[in-house]
Design a protein around this motif. Structure first.
Motif, PDB file in Angstrom:
ATOM      1  N   ASP A   6       3.030  -5.380  10.090  1.00  0.00           N
ATOM      2  CA  ASP A   6       3.509  -4.211   9.359  1.00  0.00           C
ATOM      3  C   ASP A   6       5.008  -4.272   9.093  1.00  0.00           C
ATOM      4  OD1 ASP A   6       0.925  -3.234   9.341  1.00  0.00           O
ATOM      5  OD2 ASP A   6       1.228  -1.945  11.079  1.00  0.00           O
ATOM      6  N   VAL A   9       6.497  -5.653   5.664  1.00  0.00           N
ATOM      7  CA  VAL A   9       6.443  -4.893   4.420  1.00  0.00           C
ATOM      8  C   VAL A   9       7.864  -4.617   3.945  1.00  0.00           C
ATOM      9  CG1 VAL A   9       5.734  -2.716   3.356  1.00  0.00           C
ATOM     10  CG2 VAL A   9       4.202  -3.877   4.938  1.00  0.00           C
ATOM     11  N   ARG A  21       2.315  -3.872   0.469  1.00  0.00           N
ATOM     12  CA  ARG A  21       1.333  -3.043   1.169  1.00  0.00           C
ATOM     13  C   ARG A  21       0.625  -3.869   2.229  1.00  0.00           C
ATOM     14  NH1 ARG A  21      -2.973  -2.306  -2.698  1.00  0.00           N
ATOM     15  NH2 ARG A  21      -1.405  -1.171  -3.872  1.00  0.00           N
ATOM     16  N   LEU A  23      -2.107  -2.317   4.719  1.00  0.00           N
ATOM     17  CA  LEU A  23      -2.772  -1.112   5.188  1.00  0.00           C
ATOM     18  C   LEU A  23      -4.011  -1.508   5.985  1.00  0.00           C
ATOM     19  CD1 LEU A  23      -3.149   1.985   5.144  1.00  0.00           C
ATOM     20  CD2 LEU A  23      -4.331   1.716   2.962  1.00  0.00           C
ATOM     21  N   THR A  97       7.008   0.116  -1.680  1.00  0.00           N
ATOM     22  CA  THR A  97       6.283  -0.359  -0.510  1.00  0.00           C
ATOM     23  C   THR A  97       5.402   0.751   0.044  1.00  0.00           C
ATOM     24  OG1 THR A  97       8.101   0.220   0.963  1.00  0.00           O
ATOM     25  CG2 THR A  97       8.054  -2.042   0.106  1.00  0.00           C
ATOM     26  N   GLY A  98       4.466   0.353   0.887  1.00  0.00           N
ATOM     27  CA  GLY A  98       3.568   1.316   1.507  1.00  0.00           C
ATOM     28  C   GLY A  98       2.770   2.091   0.472  1.00  0.00           C
ATOM     29  N   GLU A  99       2.731   3.401   0.619  1.00  0.00           N
ATOM     30  CA  GLU A  99       1.965   4.248  -0.309  1.00  0.00           C
ATOM     31  C   GLU A  99       2.466   4.129  -1.744  1.00  0.00           C
ATOM     32  OE1 GLU A  99      -0.874   6.011   0.228  1.00  0.00           O
ATOM     33  OE2 GLU A  99      -0.847   5.120   2.228  1.00  0.00           O
TER      34      GLU A  99
END
Length: 120
Positions: A6, A9, A21, A23, A97-99
């Motif tokens: 993680d 990211v 991402r 997830l 990044t991420g969501e």
């Protein structure tokens, strides 16, 4: 996929690639999105990969590669809200990044940026 952490990211690696991402779901599904540029053509490569129960309807694995030609980078930058001449991968790493990574291909499509797609 299990080797992706993680904390990777948003970190552009020595090859100029970045995970936008990573997830992991409670059901064991993993959804990844990576970005980089092709050393020979300069194309932006967006690689999305879903594995596990989230991709069960597609046989347990779904993959999509989106390619953007450098000639279309001005339109791409505009779609992503990047300044003129900005490094596209660095901009993605800083803002998507991420969501927020789910916005990348949506913005590209809505702006009509020409792309080539491959599905696996």
């Amino acid at each position: 996929m299990s080797g992706v952490e993680d904390d990777q990211v948003g970190v552009v690696d020595e090859d100029g690639d970045v995970f936008l991402r990573v997830l992991r779901k409670d059901d064991g599904s993993v959804q990844l999105m990576m970005a980089g540029t092709d050393d020979e053509t300069g194309e932006l490569i967006l690689h999305e990969l879903d594995e596990g129960p989230v991709a069960a309807p597609m046989g347990g694995r779904w993959e999509k590669i989106t390619l953007v030609d450098p000639a279309n980078f001005p339109a791409l930058r505009a779609a992503l809200g990047a300044p003129e001449g900005a490094d596209v991968v660095a901009h993605l790493a800083a803002h998507f990044t991420g969501e927020a990574s789910w916005e990348v291909t949506r913005r590209i499509a809505e702006a009509g940026v020409p792309v080539e797609e491959e599905h696996g």
